[in-house]
Design a protein around this motif. Structure first.
Motif, short mmCIF file in Angstrom:
data_model
loop_
_atom_site.label_atom_id
_atom_site.label_comp_id
_atom_site.label_asym_id
_atom_site.label_seq_id
_atom_site.Cartn_x
_atom_site.Cartn_y
_atom_site.Cartn_z
N ARG A 175 0.81 -1.21 0.00
CA ARG A 175 0.00 0.00 0.00
C ARG A 175 0.85 1.27 0.00
O ARG A 175 0.32 2.37 -0.09
N GLN A 176 2.13 1.14 0.13
CA GLN A 176 3.00 2.31 0.14
C GLN A 176 3.24 2.82 -1.28
O GLN A 176 2.95 2.14 -2.26
N ALA A 177 3.78 4.01 -1.36
CA ALA A 177 4.13 4.56 -2.66
C ALA A 177 5.20 3.69 -3.31
O ALA A 177 5.94 2.98 -2.64
N ALA A 178 5.28 3.78 -4.64
CA ALA A 178 6.16 2.88 -5.39
C ALA A 178 7.59 2.94 -4.89
O ALA A 178 8.24 1.90 -4.66
N ALA A 179 8.14 4.13 -4.69
CA ALA A 179 9.53 4.27 -4.27
C ALA A 179 9.76 3.65 -2.89
O ALA A 179 10.74 2.94 -2.66
N ARG A 180 8.81 3.91 -1.98
CA ARG A 180 8.94 3.34 -0.65
C ARG A 180 8.79 1.82 -0.69
O ARG A 180 9.45 1.10 0.07
N ARG A 181 7.90 1.35 -1.55
CA ARG A 181 7.68 -0.09 -1.66
C ARG A 181 8.95 -0.80 -2.11
O ARG A 181 9.35 -1.82 -1.56
N VAL A 182 9.59 -0.25 -3.12
CA VAL A 182 10.83 -0.84 -3.62
C VAL A 182 11.89 -0.83 -2.52
O VAL A 182 12.58 -1.83 -2.28
N ARG A 183 11.98 0.30 -1.82
CA ARG A 183 12.98 0.42 -0.77
C ARG A 183 12.73 -0.60 0.34
O ARG A 183 13.65 -1.25 0.84
N ALA A 184 11.46 -0.77 0.69
CA ALA A 184 11.11 -1.71 1.76
C ALA A 184 11.41 -3.15 1.36
O ALA A 184 11.92 -3.94 2.16
N VAL A 185 11.09 -3.51 0.12
CA VAL A 185 11.34 -4.87 -0.35
C VAL A 185 12.83 -5.16 -0.40
O VAL A 185 13.30 -6.21 0.06
N VAL A 186 13.59 -4.23 -0.96
CA VAL A 186 15.04 -4.43 -1.05
C VAL A 186 15.64 -4.56 0.34
O VAL A 186 16.48 -5.43 0.59
N LEU A 187 15.20 -3.71 1.27
CA LEU A 187 15.73 -3.75 2.62
C LEU A 187 15.39 -5.08 3.30
O LEU A 187 16.23 -5.68 3.97
N THR A 188 14.15 -5.55 3.10
CA THR A 188 13.74 -6.82 3.70
C THR A 188 14.58 -7.97 3.16
O THR A 188 15.06 -8.82 3.92
N PHE A 189 14.75 -8.02 1.84
CA PHE A 189 15.57 -9.06 1.23
C PHE A 189 17.01 -8.98 1.74
O PHE A 189 17.66 -10.00 1.99
N ALA A 190 17.52 -7.78 1.90
CA ALA A 190 18.89 -7.60 2.37
C ALA A 190 19.05 -8.13 3.79
O ALA A 190 20.06 -8.76 4.12
N VAL A 191 18.06 -7.87 4.64
CA VAL A 191 18.12 -8.35 6.02
C VAL A 191 18.10 -9.87 6.06
O VAL A 191 18.89 -10.52 6.78
N LEU A 192 17.20 -10.49 5.29
CA LEU A 192 17.12 -11.94 5.23
C LEU A 192 18.41 -12.54 4.70
O LEU A 192 18.90 -13.56 5.21
N THR A 193 18.96 -11.91 3.67
CA THR A 193 20.21 -12.40 3.08
C THR A 193 21.34 -12.31 4.08
O THR A 193 22.15 -13.24 4.22
N THR A 194 21.42 -11.21 4.80
CA THR A 194 22.48 -11.03 5.80
C THR A 194 22.37 -12.06 6.91
O THR A 194 23.38 -12.62 7.37
#
Length: 731
Positions: A175-194
């Motif tokens: 439901r977030q704006a496109a830019a925030r959505r991308v940032r949130a997804v990338v950050l989540t994947f990065a945390v899981l990867t780490t």
């Protein structure tokens, strides 16, 4: 579907096509094949890590685009796509490999391959190999022809969870704006990867062998690719010049690490990090269009190899394992023949199985049926047909594999899946074996007769009785009594575990007490020692798996720290001093690769010699004799080398140079300590003129290439008796 819709769909699909990814797949599979065929480049195995990153990138991109387009993820369709893509070629490889295994291998090894086939068929192979303690870097020996399926299992297990996780993440941030959505997804994947990377680093230190096959230790590699896919919106804005730089940096990183890295690092963490980042750079550089200068990856040859890379990966490992079994590890024709077989099988598999299966449509087909006296139109997805077909295929494969297993002699004799244990208590008089000056000559004659054999005798125990890796025919004190600490022990504390491993006359005094101290090699001598000494002697067994008697610091076999070894060594020496027995027998398998102290090849022998001197000096303080037995020269296990097409000559092995060099070190150590210590080179008990047969008088020598069978140990009791009585000249 209208022509316009079809055109739009084709355009959308083509826009996602990455020729550089095809080339990257080619590089990955070539590295893996070179590593498995000729063990060069030194780190060619990182091609698998490249595949993981690519898979995470492509699958995540597909899932995210579907969610953006439809607001959900069609899980059924996704999994059927995976079945259509992976299963047909994989199942064909498994069935053919197991079938050839039953034609080529002995029954025992073929049965193991059958189980590997089932595990691979359901994409559980990585956990099977991890549970077996498989060493991926093992060079030769009883390698499963399906061992490479571990990486496919990791990927498929990842696919079981990842789509659901993506859906949850997208639903939370959607439901977030496109830019925030991308940032949130990338950050989540990065945390899981780490998180997965941290776990991989920890596992690679504490349990390297298991970590290599562990799905959780590999998730970060797929996650790195997923993070690149999630950041596609940002990466699409990358300047053209930067694309070229990143792409070439990534390519140079993969090639450089594979070919020129001189040091060893723990895998998968942190060792794979450099290659994972390099692969991610290439994938990132190609978002929105690959770098035009990357011709090494985008040329037609690389792209075709990449296109058939899955089939190449499937077929190359069975080809090299089977051909080495047929012609031997050192045969110069094996590699070129294996390469030709791999190419032919892969091209045929791709064009006749893999590619046609991928073209099977998943669109709905219209079927009619009558219900309640009315004609109703029902739409039944052809994906259901594919699922049913896959189920039928897997079932048929399982039936075929079972039929193959049951068609071979020896399988029907198993009861409830258990293999008959063939170890037995040593049979001897109370006084043991009398010294026999002629025993050595008789043994030489028996060895030479075995070397002349051109047909297989009726072996006892038979190879079908060996069990997994010979576990059913090793010393009964190991297999049945659990006297080897850290391996089948009855008590997890290796020192406490020795308390129940006392044999013979338990009330005998020190003048009739013998202590056997060492590792699994020492324990392999115990059946023969017990038979040689007889039941009048008290025999204590102090053994810990992979813990040498020499005072050297070693790691465990899997590369992790082994402080328990030094503690056990102190305990064993204290026990010997306390008991003050009439006889102490020590033996060990010296593994240079496990030394904590890193020294040059020229100096490693001196390290072992100094360590042996330190231990022998402490043991020599007793009133009795200390005798150091060499390990048997490493040989070939019949479980591995006896096949439907082999002869006894194929299972003869030479006395390796390493044995001779270490024997000189151990002899020098005994001589340096002097009185009360003797060294016995046991190679003449198993070999003649530098050649060692796999059986002597129809008795298999080795259970697994290093450890004597229970029967072989008892067979050398007269030779042990001579050595212990000192009537045999020092060898």
């Amino acid at each position: 579907m209208s022509k316009t819709d079809a055109t739009r769909r084709a355009t959308a699909q083509s826009s996602q096509f990455r020729p550089d990814v095809e080339g990257l797949r080619a590089l990955a599979v070539v590295l893996v094949i070179l590593d498995h065929f000729i063990a060069w480049p030194a780190k060619g195995f990182v091609g698998v890590d490249v595949f993981f990153v690519i898979s995470g990138f492509l699958i995540t991109g597909l899932l995210l685009r579907e969610y953006e387009r439809t607001g959900t993820i069609a899980f059924g369709r996704f999994y059927l796509h995976r079945v259509r893509r992976i299963a047909p070629a994989a199942a064909l490889t498994i069935v053919v490999t197991v079938a050839v295994g039953f034609l080529l291998f002995n029954v025992a090894r073929a049965r193991e391959l059958l189980v590997d086939g089932f595990a691979s068929l359901v994409f559980f192979a990585n956990w099977r190999f991890a549970a077996q303690g498989t060493d991926y870097f093992q060079a030769g020996g009883m390698v499963s022809a399906l061992q490479h399926f571990w990486s496919l299992s990791v990927e498929e297990q990842f696919y079981l969870v990842w789509p659901w996780l993506c859906l949850v993440i997208m639903a939370v941030v959607g439901r977030q704006a496109a830019a925030r959505r991308v940032r949130a997804v990338v950050l989540t994947f990065a945390v899981l990867t780490t998180a997965s990377f941290v776990w991989a680093v920890l596992q690679s230190v504490t349990a390297p062998d298991a970590a290599y096959f562990n799905t959780f230790s590999r998730t970060w590699e797929l996650g790195a690719g997923a993070a690149v896919a999630a950041a596609a919106t940002w990466l699409n804005r990358m300047p053209r010049a930067l694309r070229h730089v990143l792409a070439w940096l990534g390519l140079a990183g993969i090639v450089g690490f594979s070919f020129f890295t001189p040091f060893d690092v723990a895998f998968p963490g942190p060792g794979a990090a450099f290659v994972v980042v390099s692969t991610a750079l290439i994938l990132a550089a190609g978002v929105g269009g690959p770098a035009s200068s990357l011709v090494l990856l985008t040329n037609p040859v690389s792209r075709y190899i990449g296109r058939i890379s899955y089939s190449l990966y499937l077929w190359h490992f069975p080809a090299i394992v089977f051909l080495r079994a047929l012609f031997g590890e050192e045969n110069n024709t094996v590699v070129p023949v294996a390469l030709v077989v791999t190419l032919l099988a892969s091209v045929l598999s791709y064009h006749l199985v893999e590619a046609p299966a991928r073209r099977i449509p998943l669109d709905r087909l219209r079927l009619r049926r009558r219900a309640d006296h009315h004609h109703e139109e029902h739409f039944v997805s052809s994906a259901t047909k594919i699922a049913m077909g896959a189920l039928v295929f897997v079932t048929a494969s399982a039936v075929t594999l079972s039929a193959l297993a049951l068609s071979r002699p020896g399988v029907a004799g198993a009861v409830d899946g258990r293999i008959r244990a063939v170890v037995q208590e040593p049979s001897s008089s109370a006084s043991g074996e009398a010294p026999d000056a002629g025993a050595a000559d008789e043994r030489v004659q028996a060895i030479q007769a075995a070397l002349r054999q051109d047909e297989w005798p009726d072996l006892d125990p038979a190879v079908t009785d060996f069990g997994t890796n010979g576990r059913d025919v090793i010393a009964s004190e190991w297999a049945t009594d659990g006297c080897l600490g850290d391996d089948g022990a009855l008590d997890p504390n290796p020192q406490v575990n020795t308390e129940h491993c006392v044999y013979g006359n338990t009330s005998a005094g020190a003048d009739r007490t013998a202590i056997v101290y060492g590792d699994s090699v020492a324990l392999s001598y115990v059946p023969g020692i017990r038979r040689a000494l007889g039941s009048d002697w008290r025999i204590e067994v102090l053994t810990l798996a992979a813990c040498p008697t020499s005072a050297v610091r070693v790691n465990r076999v899997d590369g992790s720290a082994f402080p328990e070894c030094e503690s056990f060594r102190t305990f064993a020496i204290d026990r010997v001093r306390t008991v003050n027995p009439a006889l102490v027998i020590v033996s060990e398998a010296s593994d240079d690769n496990r030394l904590v102290e890193q020294v040059s090849d020229d100096a490693v022998g001196q390290v072992w010699q100094d360590g042996a001197v330190s231990t022998l000096k402490q043991l020599a303080e007793i009133d009795g004799q200390v005798i150091s037995f060499s390990r048997p020269p490493v040989g070939l296990s019949l479980y591995d080398c006896q096949t439907a097409l082999s002869s006894p000559a194929d299972c003869v092995s030479p006395v390796e140079i390493g044995f001779r060099e270490r024997s000189l070190n151990m002899r020098a150590a005994a001589e340096q300590v002097g009185d009360g210590v003797r060294y016995v080179d046991t190679s003449t008990w198993f070999c003649s003129q530098g050649q060692c047969p796999a059986f002597i008088d129809s008795t298999p020598v080795f259970a697994d290439g290093r450890h004597l069978t229970d029967s072989a140990s008892q067979q050398i009791a007269p030779l042990i008796a001579n050595a212990l009585s000192d009537t045999e000249a020092d060898q």
